[in-house]
Design a protein around this motif. Structure first.
Motif, PDB file in Angstrom:
ATOM      1  N   ALA A   1       0.851  -1.201   0.000  1.00  0.00           N
ATOM      2  CA  ALA A   1       0.000   0.000   0.000  1.00  0.00           C
ATOM      3  C   ALA A   1       0.888   1.254   0.000  1.00  0.00           C
ATOM      4  CB  ALA A   1      -0.960   0.019   1.187  1.00  0.00           C
ATOM      5  N   ASP A   2       1.958   1.182  -0.761  1.00  0.00           N
ATOM      6  CA  ASP A   2       2.965   2.241  -0.822  1.00  0.00           C
ATOM      7  C   ASP A   2       2.571   3.219  -1.928  1.00  0.00           C
ATOM      8  OD1 ASP A   2       5.209   3.826  -0.845  1.00  0.00           O
ATOM      9  OD2 ASP A   2       6.630   2.221  -1.287  1.00  0.00           O
ATOM     10  N   GLY A   3       1.598   4.073  -1.621  1.00  0.00           N
ATOM     11  CA  GLY A   3       1.130   5.018  -2.615  1.00  0.00           C
ATOM     12  C   GLY A   3       0.069   5.932  -2.048  1.00  0.00           C
ATOM     13  N   VAL A   4      -0.353   6.881  -2.849  1.00  0.00           N
ATOM     14  CA  VAL A   4      -1.368   7.851  -2.442  1.00  0.00           C
ATOM     15  C   VAL A   4      -2.426   7.947  -3.533  1.00  0.00           C
ATOM     16  CG1 VAL A   4       0.253   9.159  -1.032  1.00  0.00           C
ATOM     17  CG2 VAL A   4      -0.100   9.815  -3.427  1.00  0.00           C
TER      18      VAL A   4
ATOM     19  N   LEU B   1      -7.557   8.813  -8.950  1.00  0.00           N
ATOM     20  CA  LEU B   1      -6.145   8.759  -9.321  1.00  0.00           C
ATOM     21  C   LEU B   1      -5.361   8.058  -8.226  1.00  0.00           C
ATOM     22  CD1 LEU B   1      -3.572   9.796 -10.965  1.00  0.00           C
ATOM     23  CD2 LEU B   1      -3.562  11.666  -9.301  1.00  0.00           C
ATOM     24  N   GLN B   2      -4.498   7.133  -8.625  1.00  0.00           N
ATOM     25  CA  GLN B   2      -3.617   6.461  -7.667  1.00  0.00           C
ATOM     26  C   GLN B   2      -2.192   6.483  -8.197  1.00  0.00           C
ATOM     27  OE1 GLN B   2      -5.009   2.883  -5.684  1.00  0.00           O
ATOM     28  NE2 GLN B   2      -3.062   1.861  -6.083  1.00  0.00           N
ATOM     29  N   ILE B   3      -1.273   6.893  -7.335  1.00  0.00           N
ATOM     30  CA  ILE B   3       0.144   6.892  -7.688  1.00  0.00           C
ATOM     31  C   ILE B   3       0.883   6.057  -6.650  1.00  0.00           C
ATOM     32  CG2 ILE B   3       2.213   8.271  -8.077  1.00  0.00           C
ATOM     33  CD1 ILE B   3       0.426  10.618  -8.789  1.00  0.00           C
ATOM     34  N   SER B   4       1.460   4.950  -7.097  1.00  0.00           N
ATOM     35  CA  SER B   4       2.272   4.135  -6.194  1.00  0.00           C
ATOM     36  C   SER B   4       3.748   4.376  -6.493  1.00  0.00           C
ATOM     37  CB  SER B   4       1.937   2.646  -6.337  1.00  0.00           C
ATOM     38  OG  SER B   4       2.534   2.115  -7.502  1.00  0.00           O
ATOM     39  N   ARG B   5       4.601   3.891  -5.613  1.00  0.00           N
ATOM     40  CA  ARG B   5       6.040   4.113  -5.791  1.00  0.00           C
ATOM     41  C   ARG B   5       6.569   3.403  -7.035  1.00  0.00           C
ATOM     42  NH1 ARG B   5       8.829   6.515  -2.080  1.00  0.00           N
ATOM     43  NH2 ARG B   5       7.260   5.948  -0.532  1.00  0.00           N
ATOM     44  N   GLY B   6       5.899   2.340  -7.441  1.00  0.00           N
ATOM     45  CA  GLY B   6       6.311   1.641  -8.647  1.00  0.00           C
ATOM     46  C   GLY B   6       6.653   0.182  -8.397  1.00  0.00           C
ATOM     47  N   THR B   7       7.231  -0.448  -9.392  1.00  0.00           N
ATOM     48  CA  THR B   7       7.515  -1.876  -9.362  1.00  0.00           C
ATOM     49  C   THR B   7       8.998  -2.136  -9.097  1.00  0.00           C
ATOM     50  OG1 THR B   7       5.719  -2.342 -10.900  1.00  0.00           O
ATOM     51  CG2 THR B   7       7.437  -4.007 -10.702  1.00  0.00           C
TER      52      THR B   7
ATOM     53  N   THR C   1       3.973   4.148 -10.567  1.00  0.00           N
ATOM     54  CA  THR C   1       2.828   3.637 -11.316  1.00  0.00           C
ATOM     55  C   THR C   1       1.692   4.637 -11.168  1.00  0.00           C
ATOM     56  OG1 THR C   1       3.450   1.331 -10.927  1.00  0.00           O
ATOM     57  CG2 THR C   1       1.158   1.757 -11.526  1.00  0.00           C
ATOM     58  N   VAL C   2       1.176   5.124 -12.288  1.00  0.00           N
ATOM     59  CA  VAL C   2       0.145   6.162 -12.274  1.00  0.00           C
ATOM     60  C   VAL C   2      -1.106   5.618 -12.973  1.00  0.00           C
ATOM     61  CG1 VAL C   2      -0.428   8.545 -12.885  1.00  0.00           C
ATOM     62  CG2 VAL C   2       1.942   7.913 -12.357  1.00  0.00           C
ATOM     63  N   TYR C   3      -2.192   5.556 -12.228  1.00  0.00           N
ATOM     64  CA  TYR C   3      -3.438   4.957 -12.734  1.00  0.00           C
ATOM     65  C   TYR C   3      -4.591   5.893 -12.425  1.00  0.00           C
ATOM     66  CZ  TYR C   3      -7.492   1.777 -12.753  1.00  0.00           C
ATOM     67  OH  TYR C   3      -8.710   1.210 -12.969  1.00  0.00           O
TER      68      TYR C   3
ATOM     69  N   ASP D   1      -3.230  12.636   7.714  1.00  0.00           N
ATOM     70  CA  ASP D   1      -3.148  13.803   6.835  1.00  0.00           C
ATOM     71  C   ASP D   1      -2.619  13.441   5.454  1.00  0.00           C
ATOM     72  OD1 ASP D   1      -0.773  13.277   8.432  1.00  0.00           O
ATOM     73  OD2 ASP D   1       0.137  15.001   7.439  1.00  0.00           O
ATOM     74  N   ILE D   2      -2.022  12.263   5.320  1.00  0.00           N
ATOM     75  CA  ILE D   2      -1.568  11.766   4.021  1.00  0.00           C
ATOM     76  C   ILE D   2      -2.703  10.951   3.408  1.00  0.00           C
ATOM     77  CG2 ILE D   2       0.083  10.275   2.828  1.00  0.00           C
ATOM     78  CD1 ILE D   2       2.043  10.843   5.130  1.00  0.00           C
ATOM     79  N   LYS D   3      -3.037  11.244   2.145  1.00  0.00           N
ATOM     80  CA  LYS D   3      -4.133  10.512   1.503  1.00  0.00           C
ATOM     81  C   LYS D   3      -3.590   9.199   0.951  1.00  0.00           C
ATOM     82  CE  LYS D   3      -8.323  11.556  -1.119  1.00  0.00           C
ATOM     83  NZ  LYS D   3      -9.264  11.376   0.005  1.00  0.00           N
ATOM     84  N   SER D   4      -3.317   8.299   1.870  1.00  0.00           N
ATOM     85  CA  SER D   4      -2.695   7.017   1.567  1.00  0.00           C
ATOM     86  C   SER D   4      -3.714   6.018   1.026  1.00  0.00           C
ATOM     87  CB  SER D   4      -2.054   6.459   2.847  1.00  0.00           C
ATOM     88  OG  SER D   4      -1.758   5.093   2.711  1.00  0.00           O
ATOM     89  N   VAL D   5      -3.231   5.112   0.163  1.00  0.00           N
ATOM     90  CA  VAL D   5      -4.103   4.046  -0.330  1.00  0.00           C
ATOM     91  C   VAL D   5      -4.309   2.959   0.721  1.00  0.00           C
ATOM     92  CG1 VAL D   5      -3.499   4.446  -2.734  1.00  0.00           C
ATOM     93  CG2 VAL D   5      -2.197   2.766  -1.404  1.00  0.00           C
TER      94      VAL D   5
END
Length: 277
Positions: free
Chosen positions: A29-32, A91-97, A111-113, A144-148
């Protein structure tokens, strides 16, 4: 026909979009994320959403140029024929693969979806109000962080859903924080009361709009912590969010709030909000 989504610079059919199982959003769940609303093809407070997204990205150390997103979102609205209705963009942006590791890998591409979806106003709830439940706030310390990472939110909201309620208001150390996916605001003796921004609540965009509307219309506001006991004694309670808009609360657990109908200031803020929209 499959909806068109945006994934890493390309517009593809949703059923053709593929993300690696080694994506850190999936593993950790490393993303926002962000959710913006479009009213008949026009974004509401887009810059506020972008500012919050940039802050979330900075807080967790993901570098991504978000300036292109306004055009991406509009393209999704157009490609999915949603310019003539109320729509949302997720919109979801994770740190990537990368190979699974607990530290942040060096120099991987995020990763941008993103996708568009129907997001109509919940007319009946806005008019009649909703019941809520209260539960202990079991989330982490950086709300306060809009975390996934929303497992606690979904567990608590599921309890609300199963009990026939429309939301779950969260309590930490005896004080109200927010709800599972919306801000909580109250009214006492004509004064709008809401918890101050901190690491324990998300800086809601609709909350910010309400604060501006109150300032512009001489509605007094107090930003202060308040207890669960005070919550039950408020004259009015409402939740606020991109999807919730401004939704009255008329019942908390088994107790009706006031006469069980939306209050005057809630109604006024609804009116002002939709005039602004």
């Amino acid at each position: 026909m499959s909806n068109i989504v945006y994934l890493n610079g390309e517009y593809v059919a949703a059923d053709e979009a593929k993300i690696s199982p080694n994506d850190r959003g999936f593993l950790f769940a490393d993303g926002v994320y962000e959710v913006a609303k479009y009213y008949y093809g026009k974004a509401f407070r887009f810059q506020d959403h972008l500012d919050r997204l940039n802050r979330s990205l900075k807080e967790i150390g993901i570098e991504y140029d978000t300036e292109k997103l306004e055009a991406v979102f509009m393209e999704l609205i157009q490609k999915n024929d949603m310019a003539d209705k109320h729509a949302g963009i997720y919109l979801q942006i994770s740190r990537g693969t990368a190979k699974r590791s607990h530290h942040f890998p060096d120099e991987i591409a995020p990763t941008v979806y993103a996708y568009a979806f129907d997001l109509p106003s919940a007319t009946e709830k806005l008019e009649n109000g909703i019941k809520v439940i209260t539960r202990d706030d079991i989330r982490w310390q950086r709300c306060d962080i809009k975390s996934v990472s929303l497992l606690p939110n979904t567990m608590l909201y599921n309890e609300a859903h199963q009990s026939g309620a429309g939301e779950c208001i969260l309590i930490r150390d005896g004080k109200v924080t927010e709800a599972t996916h919306s801000s909580v605001l109250c009214v006492k003796n004509g004064i709008v009361v809401t918890r101050p921004l901190s690491n324990l609540i998300l800086p809601g965009i609709t909350r910010k709009v309400i604060m501006e509307l109150c300032a512009a219309n001489n509605i007094p506001v107090e930003e202060r912590p308040y207890s669960e006991e005070e919550l039950y004694e408020m004259d009015e309670v409402f939740i606020a969010g991109t999807g919730s808009e401004i939704c009255p609360v008329v019942q908390i657990e088994d107790q009706l709030l006031g006469n069980g109908k939306p209050g005057e200031i809630t109604r006024l803020l609804q009116k002002l909000f939709f005039e602004l929209v």
